[in-house]
Design an enzyme around this catalytic site. Structure first.
Site, PDB file in Angstrom:
ATOM      1  N   ASP A   1      18.480 -28.423 -32.551  1.00  0.00           N
ATOM      2  CA  ASP A   1      19.161 -28.687 -33.824  1.00  0.00           C
ATOM      3  C   ASP A   1      20.478 -29.396 -33.508  1.00  0.00           C
ATOM      4  OD1 ASP A   1      20.786 -26.741 -32.785  1.00  0.00           O
ATOM      5  OD2 ASP A   1      20.704 -25.403 -34.517  1.00  0.00           O
TER       6      ASP A   1
ATOM      7  N   GLU B   1      14.904 -18.975 -40.792  1.00  0.00           N
ATOM      8  CA  GLU B   1      14.979 -20.356 -40.310  1.00  0.00           C
ATOM      9  C   GLU B   1      14.801 -21.356 -41.450  1.00  0.00           C
ATOM     10  OE1 GLU B   1      16.051 -21.543 -37.586  1.00  0.00           O
ATOM     11  OE2 GLU B   1      16.224 -19.644 -36.527  1.00  0.00           O
TER      12      GLU B   1
ATOM     13  N   LEU C   1      20.427 -21.681 -53.573  1.00  0.00           N
ATOM     14  CA  LEU C   1      20.335 -22.172 -52.188  1.00  0.00           C
ATOM     15  C   LEU C   1      19.986 -23.658 -52.140  1.00  0.00           C
ATOM     16  CD1 LEU C   1      18.454 -19.573 -49.937  1.00  0.00           C
ATOM     17  CD2 LEU C   1      20.682 -20.565 -49.528  1.00  0.00           C
ATOM     18  N   GLY C   2      19.418 -24.167 -53.236  1.00  0.00           N
ATOM     19  CA  GLY C   2      19.065 -25.584 -53.279  1.00  0.00           C
ATOM     20  C   GLY C   2      17.803 -25.917 -52.490  1.00  0.00           C
TER      21      GLY C   2
ATOM     22  N   CYS D   1      31.206 -24.530 -28.797  1.00  0.00           N
ATOM     23  CA  CYS D   1      31.146 -25.981 -28.583  1.00  0.00           C
ATOM     24  C   CYS D   1      31.121 -26.671 -29.950  1.00  0.00           C
ATOM     25  CB  CYS D   1      29.907 -26.334 -27.757  1.00  0.00           C
ATOM     26  SG  CYS D   1      29.990 -27.992 -27.065  1.00  0.00           S
TER      27      CYS D   1
ATOM     28  N   ARG E   1      18.846 -10.953 -37.254  1.00  0.00           N
ATOM     29  CA  ARG E   1      18.758 -10.672 -35.822  1.00  0.00           C
ATOM     30  C   ARG E   1      18.370  -9.222 -35.535  1.00  0.00           C
ATOM     31  NH1 ARG E   1      23.803 -14.360 -33.821  1.00  0.00           N
ATOM     32  NH2 ARG E   1      22.567 -16.267 -33.648  1.00  0.00           N
TER      33      ARG E   1
ATOM     34  N   THR F   1      21.646 -25.286 -44.510  1.00  0.00           N
ATOM     35  CA  THR F   1      22.571 -24.343 -45.144  1.00  0.00           C
ATOM     36  C   THR F   1      23.217 -23.474 -44.056  1.00  0.00           C
ATOM     37  OG1 THR F   1      20.986 -24.284 -46.971  1.00  0.00           O
ATOM     38  CG2 THR F   1      22.767 -22.704 -47.067  1.00  0.00           C
TER      39      THR F   1
ATOM     40  N   TYR G   1      10.877 -27.928 -35.299  1.00  0.00           N
ATOM     41  CA  TYR G   1      11.981 -27.004 -35.041  1.00  0.00           C
ATOM     42  C   TYR G   1      11.620 -25.576 -35.493  1.00  0.00           C
ATOM     43  CZ  TYR G   1      16.256 -24.463 -35.437  1.00  0.00           C
ATOM     44  OH  TYR G   1      17.186 -23.483 -35.309  1.00  0.00           O
TER      45      TYR G   1
HETATM   46  S1  SF4 Z   1      32.923 -26.654 -21.807  1.00  0.00           S
HETATM   47 FE1  SF4 Z   1      33.525 -27.388 -23.790  1.00  0.00          FE
HETATM   48  S2  SF4 Z   1      32.354 -29.247 -24.115  1.00  0.00           S
HETATM   49 FE2  SF4 Z   1      31.385 -28.155 -22.430  1.00  0.00          FE
HETATM   50  S3  SF4 Z   1      29.779 -26.973 -23.381  1.00  0.00           S
HETATM   51 FE3  SF4 Z   1      31.571 -25.653 -23.263  1.00  0.00          FE
HETATM   52  S4  SF4 Z   1      32.641 -25.912 -25.222  1.00  0.00           S
HETATM   53 FE4  SF4 Z   1      31.168 -27.585 -25.016  1.00  0.00          FE
END
Ligand code: SF4
Length: 335
Positions: free
Chosen positions: A127, A26, A69-70, A177, A14, A32, A109
């Site tokens: 992804d 990428e 790394l395979g 998430c 980055r 991985t 991608y």
């Molecule tokens: S609120 Fe929860 S389910 Fe919704 S995008 Fe954020 S982490 Fe994911």
């Protein structure tokens, strides 16, 4: 995007997002994890700081730096693509999507990632992380085609901010998430997230149905040489893990013995006397597998094309073999 700019991880690719550096990262990140990739990336860039040094290196040296790394075809394709760019474009990394996607080893991608992250072009990327964020954010409870995710990302990219936006989406999926127990209370987009509003975040995305049962037969070769066993990292794609015994699916109308001999000839120069040790039943996902296990001493040379392999002490096989199919196979041999 504001969340990303303050919370993003300091990953080595980055700091200087040139197309060359984005491309290498990428490709390394395909299949991985970032934490595993980081030291390899630093070492690789240390030796090949630009496209020219990579293109002029020998394939052997590129593979040596990739070792561990395979999926070595990724390294071969990188090398091939670097040579193509040096030959056709004077070493200048192309900037248009169509030219980039035509390079060896680059799919939709990776081409989208290079165009958006390095050139800030409004190209979407999708992804596993992004698919999960979209599914939850939009509260999708049914299975929908892959094209939906690409269209949604395309529609969301804010003008002039493709690079930050795409990275923010990936980072949100990687850090907040999460597949299991997402950190919704720390999520910057929770006020608009449908899954969160409906308390469905732990139930989305819905698991894919496995589909109808598929029966197949395969051969597994346990080749040994002086207390060591041969592992390869080119396995049939339904077998989990990176390393395993040489194995292949038996096509219809051919025998296990023919396939075992054919596979051993691909790996070893010279004849390997094989003995049949077992016939195992095993299930992976919706596949019901009958595995014919053969063992033999690999006395001759290993073919040079088979660098995607390693010899390992029998006592260490537990660390390397992820699929219980191979552990079962080993338990049936006297190797
Ligand atoms: S609120 Fe929860 S389910 Fe919704 S995008 Fe954020 S982490 Fe994911």
């Amino acid at each position: 995007m504001n969340w990303y700019l303050t919370e993003k991880r300091a990953l080595p690719w980055r700091s200087e997002p040139t197309p060359y550096r984005i491309w290498i990262s990428e490709v390394m990140l395909q299949q991985t994890q970032a934490a595993t990739v980081s030291p390899y990336y630093v070492r690789f860039l240390g030796r090949f700081p630009n496209l020219e040094t990579l293109a002029k290196a020998s394939e052997q040296e590129v593979l040596a730096l990739w070792s561990g790394l395979g999926y070595y075809s990724r390294a071969r394709n990188l090398h091939k693509a670097a040579r193509e760019i040096l030959g056709s474009n004077g070493g200048v990394f192309p900037s248009d999507f169509e030219t980039i996607i035509a390079l060896p080893g680059i799919g939709r991608y990776t081409a989208g990632a290079i165009c958006s992250l390095a050139f800030n072009q409004p190209q979407p990327i999708v992804d596993g992380n992004i698919r999960r964020v979209i599914t939850r954010f939009n509260g999708i409870t049914i299975h929908i085609p892959e094209s939906y995710f690409w269209k949604q990302m395309q529609a969301w990219i804010p003008e002039g901010k493709a690079s930050v936006f795409n990275q923010a989406m990936m980072e949100l999926g990687a850090l907040v998430c999460l597949p299991l127990q997402p950190h919704c209370m720390e999520c910057p987009i929770r006020n608009n997230c449908r899954a969160f509003k409906m308390n469905l975040q732990n139930r989305l995305p819905r698991p894919r149905s496995r589909g109808p049962t598929r029966n197949l037969e395969m051969v597994v070769l346990v080749l040994h040489k002086k207390n060591k066993l041969l592992l390869v990292n080119k396995l049939p794609d339904f077998i989990p893990g990176r390393w395993g015994f040489p194995s292949q699916v038996i096509p219809s109308r051919s025998s296990a013995e023919e396939n075992a001999c054919g596979l051993s000839r691909k790996i070893c120069c010279g004849l390997v006397p094989l003995s049949k040790c077992a016939k195992l039943s095993h299930a992976i996902g919706n596949r019901r597998i009958v595995a014919h296990v053969f063992a033999g001493e690999a006395s001759g040379q290993i073919r040079p094309a088979m660098e995607e392999l390693c010899w390992i002490q029998r006592s260490r096989t537990g660390e390397m073999l992820t699929s219980s199919l191979f552990l079962k196979a080993l338990s049936k041999t006297e190797c």
